[in-house]
Write a protein that holds these residues in place. Structure first.
Motif, PDB file in Angstrom:
ATOM      1  N   LYS A   3      19.157 -23.590  23.257  1.00  0.00           N
ATOM      2  CA  LYS A   3      17.729 -23.846  23.065  1.00  0.00           C
ATOM      3  C   LYS A   3      17.592 -25.037  22.138  1.00  0.00           C
ATOM      4  O   LYS A   3      17.614 -24.896  20.924  1.00  0.00           O
ATOM      5  CB  LYS A   3      17.042 -22.609  22.505  1.00  0.00           C
ATOM      6  CG  LYS A   3      16.992 -21.482  23.496  1.00  0.00           C
ATOM      7  CD  LYS A   3      16.178 -20.341  22.962  1.00  0.00           C
ATOM      8  CE  LYS A   3      16.059 -19.285  24.024  1.00  0.00           C
ATOM      9  NZ  LYS A   3      14.771 -18.667  24.061  1.00  0.00           N
ATOM     10  N   GLU A  17      12.884 -17.282  29.716  1.00  0.00           N
ATOM     11  CA  GLU A  17      14.295 -17.660  29.535  1.00  0.00           C
ATOM     12  C   GLU A  17      14.481 -19.156  29.345  1.00  0.00           C
ATOM     13  O   GLU A  17      15.500 -19.606  28.859  1.00  0.00           O
ATOM     14  CB  GLU A  17      15.132 -17.176  30.721  1.00  0.00           C
ATOM     15  CG  GLU A  17      14.754 -17.829  32.041  1.00  0.00           C
ATOM     16  CD  GLU A  17      15.455 -17.218  33.239  1.00  0.00           C
ATOM     17  OE1 GLU A  17      15.887 -18.000  34.122  1.00  0.00           O
ATOM     18  OE2 GLU A  17      15.563 -15.988  33.282  1.00  0.00           O
ATOM     19  N   ARG A  18      13.472 -19.951  29.701  1.00  0.00           N
ATOM     20  CA  ARG A  18      13.555 -21.407  29.549  1.00  0.00           C
ATOM     21  C   ARG A  18      12.811 -21.908  28.319  1.00  0.00           C
ATOM     22  O   ARG A  18      12.748 -23.107  28.080  1.00  0.00           O
ATOM     23  CB  ARG A  18      13.021 -22.091  30.810  1.00  0.00           C
ATOM     24  CG  ARG A  18      13.933 -21.909  32.008  1.00  0.00           C
ATOM     25  CD  ARG A  18      13.297 -22.405  33.282  1.00  0.00           C
ATOM     26  NE  ARG A  18      12.183 -21.575  33.698  1.00  0.00           N
ATOM     27  CZ  ARG A  18      12.304 -20.431  34.361  1.00  0.00           C
ATOM     28  NH1 ARG A  18      13.478 -19.991  34.716  1.00  0.00           N
ATOM     29  NH2 ARG A  18      11.247 -19.726  34.694  1.00  0.00           N
ATOM     30  N   LYS A  21      14.013 -24.857  26.158  1.00  0.00           N
ATOM     31  CA  LYS A  21      15.050 -25.551  26.929  1.00  0.00           C
ATOM     32  C   LYS A  21      14.350 -26.526  27.868  1.00  0.00           C
ATOM     33  O   LYS A  21      14.165 -26.267  29.053  1.00  0.00           O
ATOM     34  CB  LYS A  21      15.870 -24.548  27.749  1.00  0.00           C
ATOM     35  CG  LYS A  21      16.590 -23.506  26.926  1.00  0.00           C
ATOM     36  CD  LYS A  21      17.284 -22.523  27.850  1.00  0.00           C
ATOM     37  CE  LYS A  21      17.938 -21.402  27.084  1.00  0.00           C
ATOM     38  NZ  LYS A  21      18.525 -20.410  27.995  1.00  0.00           N
ATOM     39  N   GLU A  24      15.725 -27.523  31.437  1.00  0.00           N
ATOM     40  CA  GLU A  24      15.668 -26.408  32.377  1.00  0.00           C
ATOM     41  C   GLU A  24      14.230 -26.113  32.781  1.00  0.00           C
ATOM     42  O   GLU A  24      13.949 -25.822  33.947  1.00  0.00           O
ATOM     43  CB  GLU A  24      16.291 -25.158  31.771  1.00  0.00           C
ATOM     44  CG  GLU A  24      17.795 -25.214  31.687  1.00  0.00           C
ATOM     45  CD  GLU A  24      18.384 -23.909  31.154  1.00  0.00           C
ATOM     46  OE1 GLU A  24      17.764 -22.841  31.353  1.00  0.00           O
ATOM     47  OE2 GLU A  24      19.461 -23.966  30.542  1.00  0.00           O
ATOM     48  N   CYS A  25      13.325 -26.167  31.826  1.00  0.00           N
ATOM     49  CA  CYS A  25      11.917 -25.903  32.093  1.00  0.00           C
ATOM     50  C   CYS A  25      11.344 -26.944  33.062  1.00  0.00           C
ATOM     51  O   CYS A  25      10.679 -26.607  34.038  1.00  0.00           O
ATOM     52  CB  CYS A  25      11.141 -25.899  30.783  1.00  0.00           C
ATOM     53  SG  CYS A  25       9.382 -25.541  30.975  1.00  0.00           S
ATOM     54  N   HIS A  28      12.731 -26.419  36.555  1.00  0.00           N
ATOM     55  CA  HIS A  28      12.116 -25.241  37.173  1.00  0.00           C
ATOM     56  C   HIS A  28      10.726 -25.580  37.700  1.00  0.00           C
ATOM     57  O   HIS A  28      10.390 -25.259  38.844  1.00  0.00           O
ATOM     58  CB  HIS A  28      12.041 -24.096  36.161  1.00  0.00           C
ATOM     59  CG  HIS A  28      11.207 -22.949  36.609  1.00  0.00           C
ATOM     60  ND1 HIS A  28      11.626 -22.065  37.575  1.00  0.00           N
ATOM     61  CD2 HIS A  28       9.960 -22.553  36.237  1.00  0.00           C
ATOM     62  CE1 HIS A  28      10.678 -21.172  37.787  1.00  0.00           C
ATOM     63  NE2 HIS A  28       9.664 -21.447  36.973  1.00  0.00           N
TER      64      HIS A  28
END
Length: 48
Positions: A3, A17-18, A21, A24-25, A28
């Motif tokens: 993170k 969960e992202r 991050k 990753e976010c 997504h």
């Protein structure tokens, strides 16, 4: 992935969960064709 941005992540979904991050976010949200939370205010301010 760690993170990397958890302390300054403006997203209210802290259980995600992202959360904190960014890479990753962003990936997504690109995959599902939506705008990341941290960019919504900027995008809304540019609408005519």
């Amino acid at each position: 992935m760690t993170k990397c941005n958890v302390n300054s992540c403006p997203c209210p979904k802290t259980k995600c969960e992202r959360h904190g991050k960014c890479c990753e976010c962003i990936k997504h949200h690109r995959d599902i064709k939506t705008l990341v939370y941290c960019m919504r205010q900027i995008a809304n301010s540019k609408k005519p």
